[in-house]
Design a protein around this motif. Structure first.
Motif, PDB file in Angstrom:
ATOM      1  N   THR A 194       0.854  -1.180   0.000  1.00 15.74           N
ATOM      2  CA  THR A 194       0.000   0.000   0.000  1.00 15.74           C
ATOM      3  C   THR A 194       0.893   1.233   0.000  1.00 15.74           C
ATOM      4  O   THR A 194       1.989   1.223   0.562  1.00 15.74           O
ATOM      5  CB  THR A 194      -0.931   0.038   1.221  1.00 15.74           C
ATOM      6  N   TYR A 253      -7.285  -0.095   0.893  1.00 13.31           N
ATOM      7  CA  TYR A 253      -6.406   0.903   1.497  1.00 13.31           C
ATOM      8  C   TYR A 253      -7.261   2.141   1.710  1.00 13.31           C
ATOM      9  O   TYR A 253      -7.593   2.854   0.782  1.00 13.31           O
ATOM     10  CB  TYR A 253      -5.224   1.173   0.566  1.00 13.31           C
ATOM     11  N   ASP A 274      -4.553  -1.782   4.551  1.00 16.72           N
ATOM     12  CA  ASP A 274      -4.355  -0.705   5.520  1.00 16.72           C
ATOM     13  C   ASP A 274      -5.694  -0.023   5.731  1.00 16.72           C
ATOM     14  O   ASP A 274      -6.161   0.731   4.881  1.00 16.72           O
ATOM     15  CB  ASP A 274      -3.313   0.273   4.987  1.00 16.72           C
ATOM     16  N   ASP A 310      -3.088  -2.040  10.218  1.00 17.08           N
ATOM     17  CA  ASP A 310      -2.821  -2.901   9.064  1.00 17.08           C
ATOM     18  C   ASP A 310      -3.184  -4.341   9.422  1.00 17.08           C
ATOM     19  O   ASP A 310      -2.822  -4.824  10.502  1.00 17.08           O
ATOM     20  CB  ASP A 310      -1.345  -2.818   8.681  1.00 17.08           C
ATOM     21  N   HIS A 369       4.739   2.252   8.581  1.00 19.60           N
ATOM     22  CA  HIS A 369       3.933   1.053   8.813  1.00 19.60           C
ATOM     23  C   HIS A 369       4.829  -0.177   8.792  1.00 19.60           C
ATOM     24  O   HIS A 369       5.828  -0.222   8.072  1.00 19.60           O
ATOM     25  CB  HIS A 369       2.852   0.913   7.740  1.00 19.60           C
TER      26      HIS A 369
END
Length: 322
Positions: free
Chosen positions: A31, A170, A216, A278, A312
């Motif tokens: 993502t 996402y 995400d 996530d 992330h």
């Protein structure tokens, strides 16, 4: 971004490739990777990972809604063709999209893209409100898609010829979005889409076979600025199972809730800290053999590489093939 991936001097691209190679996933959802028509950037990143000994011969991405201009003033600020006027916030077409890398073949002809689904068509949609009515005019609601980036169903072909469906998304961060809480509401509904989809409450049927829902969500089920109930409801959905992957790095990070399931660190005096946003959620009929978040504890040789790669962290789940 393509320039950075192709150069040997970009620290973030190199670190991201090292993290992916360390995880050694058979199917990987990226993502925040920019989309281009010929998937040159996605291919270049796959080639960079291959330099670390892990080949992804199968690559897939659809054009995301980010940066896809509508020609309308979508937020009522009197301007046109700004980042806010795209289907998903973005200054150029394809910015911060999604990409799928797989060691298993992708059944492209069977893939489904739900990214054109209109926000107002979601049952119970939390459309932005002003004085008890829709905040945006009919012309905007008639074209405004639900997906900030995309909602996909992409089957991969298993060794026995069967299918494992990758359900990917996402979502927008739930912050910013103007005076009508546009992003907060949209983030909630982007996650709620999957609960309704798995319930069979949308025009498109859920997959008949096993699946893994991943992406995400920009939404923690316990804390943060979003409407957490949407994520909590999805995690409790009977069609899913939550392996609750954890990490030593999350345990060591500052966070608002006492769990070690964090996947991102927004660090700073006015930042929320360590949150779980996530997810990799297998269908209930799959057997989970292990799970985790690739977030080493401070002092681990890989910790600096992971921190350089992205804010992330990479979430992984190991499943037994059906």
């Amino acid at each position: 971004m393509l320039r950075d991936i192709l150069t040997t001097e970009d620290a973030q691209s190199e670190a991201a490739a090292q993290v992916v190679a360390a995880a050694r996933a058979d199917v990987l959802l990226l993502t925040g990777i920019d989309w281009d028509h010929d998937l040159l950037a996605l291919g270049a990143f796959a080639d960079r990972v291959a330099a670390h000994g892990l080949r992804y011969d199968h690559r897939f991405a659809w054009r995301p809604n980010t940066g896809w201009q509508t020609g309308l003033d979508m937020v009522g600020d009197g301007r046109h063709n700004t980042a806010d006027d795209a289907q998903g916030y973005g200054a150029f077409t394809g910015v911060k999209g999604m990409g799928l890398l797989s060691r298993l073949p992708i059944a492209r002809a069977e893939a489904r893209d739900f990214s054109g689904f209109l926000w107002r068509d979601l049952p119970g949609a939390l459309l932005p409100q002003a004085a008890g009515a829709d905040a945006y005019p009919e012309a905007v609601l008639a074209v405004q898609r639900l997906s900030t980036t995309g909602h996909w169903d992409v089957p991969v072909v298993l060794p026995d010829g069967g299918r494992l469906h990758v359900l990917a998304w996402y979502a927008t961060p739930p912050v910013f979005g103007g005076p009508h809480d546009r992003n907060l509401r949209r983030n909630h509904d982007e996650t709620r889409f999957w609960s309704l989809f798995l319930d069979g409450a949308l025009p498109m049927p859920p997959p008949a076979g096993p699946f893994v829902l991943m992406g995400d969500a920009n939404l923690d089920a316990q804390a943060g600025d979003g409407m957490s109930e949407a994520m909590a409801a999805l995690l409790a959905h009977p069609a899913l199972q939550d392996p609750a992957p954890s990490s030593a790095g999350a345990r060591a990070a500052r966070g608002p809730v006492p769990h070690d399931l964090g996947t991102v660190l927004w660090d700073g005096p006015r930042q929320p800290g360590n949150l779980r946003v996530d997810y990799v959620l297998p269908s209930a009929d799959l057997r989970v053999r292990g799970s985790g978040v690739l977030w080493p504890a401070p002092g681990d040789p890989l910790a600096e590489v992971v921190a350089t790669a992205a804010r992330h962290r990479l979430v992984w789940v190991n499943i037994a093939l059906p």
